[in-house]
Design a protein around this motif. Sequence first.
Motif, mmCIF file in Angstrom:
data_model
loop_
_atom_site.group_PDB
_atom_site.id
_atom_site.type_symbol
_atom_site.label_atom_id
_atom_site.label_comp_id
_atom_site.label_asym_id
_atom_site.label_seq_id
_atom_site.Cartn_x
_atom_site.Cartn_y
_atom_site.Cartn_z
ATOM 1 N N CYS A 121 -15.100 -2.960 3.201
ATOM 2 C CA CYS A 121 -13.956 -2.276 3.804
ATOM 3 C C CYS A 121 -12.741 -2.386 2.897
ATOM 4 C CB CYS A 121 -13.637 -2.830 5.197
ATOM 5 S SG CYS A 121 -13.161 -4.551 5.226
ATOM 6 N N ASP A 122 -11.784 -1.515 3.130
ATOM 7 C CA ASP A 122 -10.532 -1.515 2.381
ATOM 8 C C ASP A 122 -9.451 -2.231 3.176
ATOM 9 O OD1 ASP A 122 -11.579 -0.017 0.269
ATOM 10 O OD2 ASP A 122 -11.151 1.871 1.300
ATOM 11 N N VAL A 123 -8.515 -2.838 2.473
ATOM 12 C CA VAL A 123 -7.376 -3.500 3.095
ATOM 13 C C VAL A 123 -6.108 -2.826 2.584
ATOM 14 C CG1 VAL A 123 -6.118 -5.672 3.372
ATOM 15 C CG2 VAL A 123 -8.613 -5.702 3.173
ATOM 16 N N ASP A 124 -5.276 -2.372 3.498
ATOM 17 C CA ASP A 124 -4.011 -1.740 3.110
ATOM 18 C C ASP A 124 -3.036 -2.828 2.672
ATOM 19 O OD1 ASP A 124 -1.693 -0.325 2.755
ATOM 20 O OD2 ASP A 124 -1.510 0.324 4.838
ATOM 21 N N TRP A 125 -2.639 -2.807 1.428
ATOM 22 C CA TRP A 125 -1.758 -3.814 0.845
ATOM 23 C C TRP A 125 -0.440 -3.163 0.420
ATOM 24 C CZ3 TRP A 125 -3.761 -8.525 1.432
ATOM 25 C CH2 TRP A 125 -3.168 -9.600 0.791
ATOM 26 N N SER A 126 -0.233 -1.893 0.816
ATOM 27 C CA SER A 126 0.876 -1.107 0.279
ATOM 28 C C SER A 126 2.250 -1.702 0.554
ATOM 29 C CB SER A 126 0.815 0.330 0.798
ATOM 30 O OG SER A 126 0.868 0.345 2.209
ATOM 31 N N ASP A 127 2.428 -2.375 1.693
ATOM 32 C CA ASP A 127 3.738 -2.972 1.969
ATOM 33 C C ASP A 127 3.915 -4.324 1.293
ATOM 34 O OD1 ASP A 127 1.835 -4.080 3.744
ATOM 35 O OD2 ASP A 127 3.383 -4.586 5.205
ATOM 36 N N LEU A 128 2.935 -4.760 0.519
ATOM 37 C CA LEU A 128 3.010 -6.033 -0.197
ATOM 38 C C LEU A 128 3.037 -5.812 -1.705
ATOM 39 C CD1 LEU A 128 0.512 -8.117 1.935
ATOM 40 C CD2 LEU A 128 2.996 -8.231 1.964
ATOM 41 N N VAL A 129 3.605 -4.677 -2.115
ATOM 42 C CA VAL A 129 3.701 -4.339 -3.525
ATOM 43 C C VAL A 129 5.169 -4.106 -3.868
ATOM 44 C CG1 VAL A 129 2.999 -2.712 -5.325
ATOM 45 C CG2 VAL A 129 1.422 -3.266 -3.472
ATOM 46 N N GLU A 130 5.603 -4.704 -4.974
ATOM 47 C CA GLU A 130 6.962 -4.468 -5.473
ATOM 48 C C GLU A 130 6.864 -3.562 -6.687
ATOM 49 O OE1 GLU A 130 9.090 -8.088 -6.186
ATOM 50 O OE2 GLU A 130 8.395 -8.977 -4.323
#
Length: 172
Positions: A25-34
């Motif tokens: 499965c995929d994990v959304d990490w988009s809000d944890l990227v600078e």
Amino acid sequence: TQFVGAQLGELTFAEDDMLRFEATCDVDWSDLVEYYDENAYPTRPEAILGMGGKALVRYYGDSGDATLSAIDLNTGARTPVEAVSDVCAMTPYRDGTVLVETYNYNTPETAQLLAYDPAEDSAQLLCELEVENYYPLQGLAYDAATDTVYCAKAGEIRPVDMATGEVGEGVS
């Protein structure tokens, strides 16, 4: 560069002694990227603990605090853990809970050990620990057979008295 996710999967050894990764499965990490200019800097997990169909993942947030999220291992859904903050160590504990050590460098004299229940997203304070020279306990472990918590301190494995927060002498 854009970084928006991560994958969870299963690692297995194939017959040719090669390690194989199969994404589950995929994990959304988009809000944890600078993002700076054209570069993306994803937040890196510092510790991962799998329990009860979830992965508890500790990482440092953009404000420098140690944050904990729960990732569902079947769906990849990531949920911030609200019950604890400033997590510096964790290990499986009693009855499906997680023993969590919290420490805030702004209050450097003490750390806390809590029992975190991932199913309820709740935590109970177990004891406070004295911290020396900004070094909270390291290497937490729980022995269910003896109901004993251990830590690493001064190069030794030592028991922790959960009633008082006192760290005992090294064990052999």
